[in-house]
Motif scaffolding. Structure first.
Motif: not given
Length: 97
Positions: A91-95
């Motif tokens: 998920d691109p929002s998860h770091v």
């Protein structure tokens, strides 16, 4: 007896799915008291069922994987059965830290 066993086997086989991971994949690790992770964490009721994501470093046999664990979980064995793992969907929002 044999007919009953055969019927139960067919029920089980319908729902079964073979899960395989590759080296370098990220997975979540199931938190239960039987894996020892539940005992390693402080709070029990409010912890999530899965922790991670962690990277798979090696495949051992058909159903076991070695995982790169952080130093905070260094007291755990780093090889887990495939049933204790769940695939991490990027998920691109998860770091990832």
């Amino acid at each position: 007896m044999r007919a009953s066993q055969s019927r139960q086997k067919s029920y089980h086989d319908k729902r079964r799915k073979d899960i395989e991971f590759q080296e370098g994949d990220h997975v979540f690790l199931r938190v239960t008291s039987t894996t020892g992770i539940g005992r390693a964490l402080k709070s029990r009721k409010l912890t999530s069922r899965f922790i991670g994501p962690y990277q798979i470093s090696e495949r051992i046999g058909k159903v076991a994987y070695r995982i790169d664990l952080p130093p905070s979980l260094a007291n755990l064995h780093d090889v887990f059965h495939v049933s204790q793992l769940r695939k991490y969907v990027a998920d691109p929002s998860h770091v990832i830290g």
